[in-house]
Design an enzyme around this catalytic site. Structure first.
Site, mmCIF file in Angstrom:
data_model
loop_
_atom_site.group_PDB
_atom_site.id
_atom_site.type_symbol
_atom_site.label_atom_id
_atom_site.label_comp_id
_atom_site.label_asym_id
_atom_site.label_seq_id
_atom_site.Cartn_x
_atom_site.Cartn_y
_atom_site.Cartn_z
ATOM 1 N N THR A 74 0.852 -1.202 0.000
ATOM 2 C CA THR A 74 0.000 0.000 0.000
ATOM 3 C C THR A 74 0.884 1.246 0.000
ATOM 4 O O THR A 74 0.639 2.190 -0.760
ATOM 5 C CB THR A 74 -0.959 -0.015 1.204
ATOM 6 O OG1 THR A 74 -1.765 -1.193 1.104
ATOM 7 C CG2 THR A 74 -1.858 1.202 1.215
ATOM 8 N N SER A 210 4.875 -6.864 -1.661
ATOM 9 C CA SER A 210 4.595 -6.957 -0.231
ATOM 10 C C SER A 210 5.206 -8.233 0.348
ATOM 11 O O SER A 210 5.000 -9.316 -0.202
ATOM 12 C CB SER A 210 3.072 -6.984 -0.059
ATOM 13 O OG SER A 210 2.750 -7.066 1.290
ATOM 14 N N CYS A 337 -10.583 -8.492 2.577
ATOM 15 C CA CYS A 337 -11.185 -7.246 3.078
ATOM 16 C C CYS A 337 -12.699 -7.332 3.146
ATOM 17 O O CYS A 337 -13.314 -6.675 3.959
ATOM 18 C CB CYS A 337 -10.814 -6.077 2.170
ATOM 19 S SG CYS A 337 -9.075 -5.988 1.826
#
Ligand code: PLP
Length: 529
Positions: A74, A210, A337
């Site tokens: 992010t 990530s 999410c």
């Protein structure tokens, strides 16, 4: 004992490889210097930092480009978007051609469109955000991209999708961008360690990665910036990362990421594509046998070898997830999410799939370090879930139809008054030997999990949806104390509340449900490597 957990939700996050955890431990205990310090302790930390960066550069083919350590993807995406938009602003101010569209794939992770909207607003640029449609496989519409590129300022396309595993046609996108002034950001999160990337050989300007999607801990990521691509730091301060990202580096995370990259580079523990495809085929075969009405939501030939996304006609994703969870298989509905919501998956909607498939999708994902015994155990569990579902539907067919639970006298009972926890349960059962444990999960969940695990005490399965049928019997012949439990504590709380309202004084439930009944020993592969 609860069944050992088989974790198949690697696209959400992965376990940490033991050698990565050991490297982080070592960095915290011994290589704890600040890499900006000029003494020997600092120099040792700096060497660790440089080593990890050099490995990442080799594995990603970063060439003359830069690799910055960030807190995760992010932040890397944020930095790339800020850099690109600052460059667009400068080009615009100096009258150069810069485009007015911010294009992003319709199935991008939220981090991309949200960053675009945020920085477009903060910088007051007023550029148009436009989603680039995908086809039914999840691949970008390259004709539209070609038509739009002349006016594109920034194009954002993921290398592989987190929900479906669809692998983007990066070469096709690059061709479509020919002659465009656009900068190009690729979200490489789900591709890391699974697809070959040779970044400097492409026109990709920025790529985000990530650590926690590839066996490193959360809190470490990477941003690739092509040589000569515009760059604006997101954070200013002590000048770390050659001024690219201020703040003392996360050395434990960097050490762990370095250990993962070493495992990958040395070909010692991360499987290659052919082996992963074979593992996936085993899972495909067992899913097909267990759930005959299953349909895959992405054609397997354009998906990552480690991701399966499927829907089963007549079975909601919640129902399937509950059965899998009862059998110790941790999978997810759509993206992590939105797992709590029964909403349709926007990714599958963007692919134009029928409504029922967008609402009932299940994602199963594993990582490149799993081994044959792990996949074999997962297949066995899947077969077990199929058998439980078949047995439960046979039971349901034989049972009388469900009735709604009666309302009772309307008085409310404070939850605290009827709540037990697992630690208190043995004592409770000792002092109430007549107590009956009642599992209020659906029969398929009950059958998928072996119940003797919570207690030596006998357990009755009465799904909440069938509790009303049992009430008549209990009214005629009042039961002893009743202790309800389920997976999370929600259904059992309802059961206990309802019985108390109906005047059964001796009804309790176990808070937190089976999810809190003793720590299941995770059996993910990382423990074995
Ligand atoms: N992009 C994709 C495709 C992802 O799957 C994720 C994580 O879910 C992210 C970006 C965000 O990554 P991070 O958690 O490192 O910020």
């Amino acid at each position: 004992m609860l069944p050992a957990e088989i974790y198949l939700d690697f696209n959400a996050t992965t376990p940490v490889l033991p050698q990565a955890a050991a490297a982080a431990h070592e960095a915290m205990l011994h290589t704890f210097g600040n890499p900006s310090s000029s003494h020997s302790a600092g120099l040792r930390a700096k060497a660790l930092l440089d080593d990890t960066r050099a490995r990442a550069a080799r594995l990603l083919g970063a060439g003359g480009g830069r690799l910055l350590f960030t807190s995760g993807a992010t932040e890397a995406i944020q930095t790339a978007v800020l850099s690109a938009l600052c460059a667009v602003r400068e080009r615009r101010l100096s009258g150069q051609r810069c485009g007015s569209l911010l294009l992003y794939g319709a199935t991008e992770h939220k981090a991309v469109p949200e960053s675009l909207a945020h920085w477009n607003h903060v910088l007051g640029l007023n550029l148009e955000l436009r989603a680039l449609p995908v086809d039914e496989r999840g691949r970008h519409d390259l004709d539209l991209l070609r038509a739009w590129t002349a006016d594109a300022a920034l194009v954002c396309t993921m290398a592989a999708n987190n929900e479906t595993g669809t692998v983007s046609d990066l070469a096709g996108i690059e061709q479509a961008l020919a002659g465009s002034p656009a900068l190009w950001l690729v979200d490489g999160v789900q591709a890391l360690g699974k697809l070959a990337l040779n970044l400097a050989a492409t026109r990709i300007d920025y790529a985000a990665f990530s650590g926690h999607k590839l066996y490193a801990p959360k809190g470490i990521g990477l941003l690739y910036v092509r040589e000569h691509a515009p760059f604006t730091p997101l954070m200013a301060g002590g000048g770390q990362e050659l001024g690219g990202r201020a703040g003392t580096e996360n050395m434990a995370g960097i050490a762990a990421l370095g250990a993962v990259l070493r495992t990958w580079e040395e070909g010692d523990g991360l499987h290659d594509g052919a082996q992963l495809l074979q593992f996936r085929q085993q899972l495909v075969d067992s899913l097909g046998a267990a759930l005959p009405d299953l349909v895959f939501n992405t054609p397997l030939d354009c998906a990552l070898p480690t991701t399966l996304n499927f829907s089963v006609a007549g079975l909601g994703s919640k129902e399937l997830l509950d059965v899998f969870d009862a059998a110790g298989l941790r999978v997810s509905a759509g993206s992590a999410c939105s797992a709590g919501l029964a909403a349709a998956s926007p990714v599958l909607q963007a692919m134009g799939l029928p409504e029922w498939r967008t609402r009932s999708a299940v994602r199963l994902s594993f990582g490149p370090a799993v081994d044959a015994s792990f996949i074999g155990a997962a297949c066995e569990r899947i077969a077990h879930c199929g058998a439980a579902l078949r047995a439960a539907s046979a039971l349901a067919a034989a049972a009388p139809p469900d009735e709604a639970l009666p309302e009772g006298n309307g008085s409310t009972v404070q939850l605290g008054e009827l709540t037990l926890d697992w630690a208190a349960l043995p004592h409770f059962l000792q002092s109430h030997p007549q107590a009956q444990l009642v599992d209020v999960r659906e029969a398929s969940e009950f059958l998928a999990g072996a119940m003797a695990q919570v207690s030596q005490h006998p357990v009755l399965n009465i799904p909440l949806s069938r509790l009303s049928g049992e009430l008549a019997r209990w009214r005629k012949q009042p039961p002893g104390p009743l202790v309800f439990f389920c997976r999370s504590g929600n259904r059992s709380a309802k059961a206990a509340q309802c019985l108390r309202r109906l005047g059964f004084e001796q009804a309790w439930h176990v808070a937190g449900g089976l999810a809190h009944a003793g720590a299941a020993t995770p059996a993910h592969h990382a423990e074995d490597t």
